[in-house]
Design an enzyme around this catalytic site. Structure first.
Site, PDB file in Angstrom:
ATOM      1  N   ASP A 146      -6.586   7.802   5.503  1.00 39.75           N
ATOM      2  CA  ASP A 146      -5.331   7.358   6.139  1.00 39.75           C
ATOM      3  C   ASP A 146      -5.618   6.850   7.551  1.00 39.75           C
ATOM      4  OD1 ASP A 146      -2.705   6.927   6.811  1.00 39.75           O
ATOM      5  OD2 ASP A 146      -2.050   8.984   6.474  1.00 39.75           O
ATOM      6  N   HIS A 215       2.113   1.313  -1.728  1.00 38.10           N
ATOM      7  CA  HIS A 215       2.460   1.712  -0.349  1.00 38.10           C
ATOM      8  C   HIS A 215       1.886   0.708   0.656  1.00 38.10           C
ATOM      9  CE1 HIS A 215       3.313   4.307   3.055  1.00 38.10           C
ATOM     10  NE2 HIS A 215       2.035   4.290   3.416  1.00 38.10           N
TER      11      HIS A 215
HETATM   12  C1  HEM Z   1       3.854  10.624   3.131  1.00 37.54           C
HETATM   13  C2  HEM Z   1       3.648   9.868   4.176  1.00 37.54           C
HETATM   14  C3  HEM Z   1       2.570   8.820   4.228  1.00 37.54           C
HETATM   15  C4  HEM Z   1       1.301   8.866   3.738  1.00 37.54           C
HETATM   16  C5  HEM Z   1       0.613  10.009   3.009  1.00 37.54           C
HETATM   17  C6  HEM Z   1       0.689   7.578   4.024  1.00 37.54           C
HETATM   18  C7  HEM Z   1      -0.588   7.231   3.670  1.00 37.54           C
HETATM   19  C8  HEM Z   1      -1.144   5.979   3.848  1.00 37.54           C
HETATM   20  C9  HEM Z   1      -2.458   5.548   3.391  1.00 37.54           C
HETATM   21  C10 HEM Z   1      -3.426   6.451   2.650  1.00 37.54           C
HETATM   22  C11 HEM Z   1      -2.636   4.264   3.744  1.00 37.54           C
HETATM   23  C12 HEM Z   1      -3.849   3.359   3.453  1.00 37.54           C
HETATM   24  C13 HEM Z   1      -4.889   3.333   4.527  1.00 37.54           C
HETATM   25  C14 HEM Z   1      -4.417   2.845   5.865  1.00 37.54           C
HETATM   26  O1  HEM Z   1      -4.396   1.633   6.145  1.00 37.54           O
HETATM   27  O2  HEM Z   1      -4.028   3.693   6.662  1.00 37.54           O
HETATM   28  C15 HEM Z   1      -1.431   3.857   4.453  1.00 37.54           C
HETATM   29  C16 HEM Z   1      -1.227   2.604   4.986  1.00 37.54           C
HETATM   30  C17 HEM Z   1      -0.146   2.258   5.727  1.00 37.54           C
HETATM   31  N1  HEM Z   1       0.988   3.009   5.925  1.00 37.54           N
HETATM   32 FE1  HEM Z   1       1.310   4.861   5.264  1.00 37.54          FE
HETATM   33  N2  HEM Z   1       1.601   6.808   4.689  1.00 37.54           N
HETATM   34  C18 HEM Z   1       2.773   7.530   4.824  1.00 37.54           C
HETATM   35  C19 HEM Z   1       3.934   7.098   5.420  1.00 37.54           C
HETATM   36  C20 HEM Z   1       4.099   5.890   6.034  1.00 37.54           C
HETATM   37  C21 HEM Z   1       5.288   5.457   6.723  1.00 37.54           C
HETATM   38  C22 HEM Z   1       6.564   6.296   6.848  1.00 37.54           C
HETATM   39  C23 HEM Z   1       5.039   4.211   7.221  1.00 37.54           C
HETATM   40  C24 HEM Z   1       5.901   3.262   8.046  1.00 37.54           C
HETATM   41  C25 HEM Z   1       7.118   3.520   8.447  1.00 37.54           C
HETATM   42  C26 HEM Z   1       3.681   3.859   6.838  1.00 37.54           C
HETATM   43  C27 HEM Z   1       3.052   2.686   7.186  1.00 37.54           C
HETATM   44  C28 HEM Z   1       1.810   2.302   6.754  1.00 37.54           C
HETATM   45  C29 HEM Z   1       1.188   1.048   7.135  1.00 37.54           C
HETATM   46  C30 HEM Z   1       1.736   0.002   8.082  1.00 37.54           C
HETATM   47  C31 HEM Z   1      -0.043   1.000   6.460  1.00 37.54           C
HETATM   48  C32 HEM Z   1      -1.090  -0.117   6.528  1.00 37.54           C
HETATM   49  C33 HEM Z   1      -0.726  -1.236   5.594  1.00 37.54           C
HETATM   50  C34 HEM Z   1      -1.759  -2.343   5.664  1.00 37.54           C
HETATM   51  O3  HEM Z   1      -1.614  -3.218   6.532  1.00 37.54           O
HETATM   52  O4  HEM Z   1      -2.720  -2.299   4.898  1.00 37.54           O
HETATM   53  N3  HEM Z   1       3.148   4.896   6.121  1.00 37.54           N
HETATM   54  N4  HEM Z   1      -0.545   4.907   4.491  1.00 37.54           N
END
Ligand code: HEM
Length: 304
Positions: A146, A215
């Site tokens: 993450d 996601h």
């Molecule tokens: C249960 C809660 C969450 C988990 C476990 C989670 C997990 C992850 C994981 C594993 C990734 C892929 C690796 C990375 O680029 O970081 C990711 C990407 C991302 N997440 Fe989350 N996330 C959560 C909640 C959120 C929320 C609430 C938002 C925004 C309001 C968010 C925004 C993003 C964004 C912007 C990316 C990158 C997308 C990209 O440009 O590739 N995430 N998240």
């Protein structure tokens, strides 16, 4: 540009997230603490330079005028906007003050949080307290790496810090936090491949799958000029195996809350093609609050 608080600090291995409400009459004690916060951080952290102790304070919409009557209100500061999708909801929960404490050692976070609370006790209520930790190789408790797509360097500063669009708030940053609880039994009943399509990355290698509606895809958003709009996430796992609690503390810094809010709308209300982010079938937000983290200079000016 005024000096920002350490919002751009790198991801660390330990953190404390304190969300507080300010009692009526508690304002002077909170103002004093905010004015001394950088000094307090130096006092606790100085002897442990490898500990990289930092703290960012965020201030909520409802308390801004009461707490900082002399300071211009940031143009986009407002309460967290609740979302109700067909299947999943994002609640708004109380919070006037956020303290985001980071270090490479939990004891340093604990020590600074203790000093802060010693100053504030009797002036605030505690809405939420979470101790986050780094898990394995930067994974969340769903088992995925993450934070990969976080902007860095000048791109991060540009994505996160308010600039000349709101001179009174320049050097500050909007922060949204949400505490998510995971149903790990249900998540672990999926195959790894099913999980990978929900997240949009391979679990072992972290390489993108390119899955529509994942996601990652729902959170990749672009502005009117076609360029990608980014936020800075400092999510941390937290939990208590004894009581079966497993979670992700989401924290996103942005130059305008509109970017994070668009991401949240995609997740909870869908983006037209996809009904909702399937990560939500296994993860429930139990808090949701928006803050503004003013420039460090602004906080320092509150000191006597
Ligand atoms: C249960 C809660 C969450 C988990 C476990 C989670 C997990 C992850 C994981 C594993 C990734 C892929 C690796 C990375 O680029 O970081 C990711 C990407 C991302 N997440 Fe989350 N996330 C959560 C909640 C959120 C929320 C609430 C938002 C925004 C309001 C968010 C925004 C993003 C964004 C912007 C990316 C990158 C997308 C990209 O440009 O590739 N995430 N998240």
């Amino acid at each position: 540009m005024p000096t920002p608080q350490p919002v751009l600090s790198p991801l660390t291995t330990a953190s404390v997230f304190l969300v507080l409400t300010v009692d009526q009459g508690g304002e002077p004690a909170v103002r004093d603490l905010l004015g001394d916060l950088a000094g307090l951080q130096r006092a606790v952290g100085f002897g442990h330079p490898a500990g990289e102790l930092s703290v960012v304070a965020g201030i909520g919409s409802d308390v801004w005028d009461r707490l900082l009557p002399g300071l211009a209100r940031p143009a986009e500061l407002h309460p967290f906007a609740e979302l109700h999708g067909a299947r999943h909801s994002a609640p708004a929960t109380p919070g006037d003050l956020l303290l985001h404490i980071r270090a490479t050692r939990q004891d340093l976070c604990f020590s600074l949080a203790t000093e802060i609370m010693a100053r504030l006790r009797g002036s605030v209520g505690v809405a939420d307290e979470v101790q986050g930790f780094a898990y394995l190789d930067q994974r969340d408790l769903l088992g995925f790496v993450d934070g990969t797509e976080n902007p860095v360097g000048a791109e991060a500063a540009d994505a996160v810090l308010v600039g000349e669009e709101d001179p009174g708030a320049a050097g500050g940053s909007y922060v949204i936090v949400q505490k998510y609880l995971h149903d790990l039994d249900a998540w672990n009943a999926l195959t790894v491949e099913q999980q990978e399509h929900i997240v949009g990355r391979r679990k072992l290698t972290n390489v993108e799958t390119g899955t529509p509606g994942s996601h990652v895809e729902l959170n990749t958003i672009t502005g009117p000029d076609g360029s990608e709009r980014k936020i800075l996430r400092d999510n941390m796992p937290f939990g208590s195996p004894g009581s079966g609690e497993f979670g992700t503390y989401f924290i996103g810094y942005a130059r305008t809350p509109a970017v994070t809010e668009e991401m949240l709308r995609h997740m909870f209300l869908g983006d037209g093609a996809t009904e909702h982010d399937r990560i939500l079938d296994f993860s429930t937000p139990v808090t949701g609050t928006l803050f503004f983290a003013p420039a460090a200079d602004t906080l320092d000016s509150l000191a006597d």
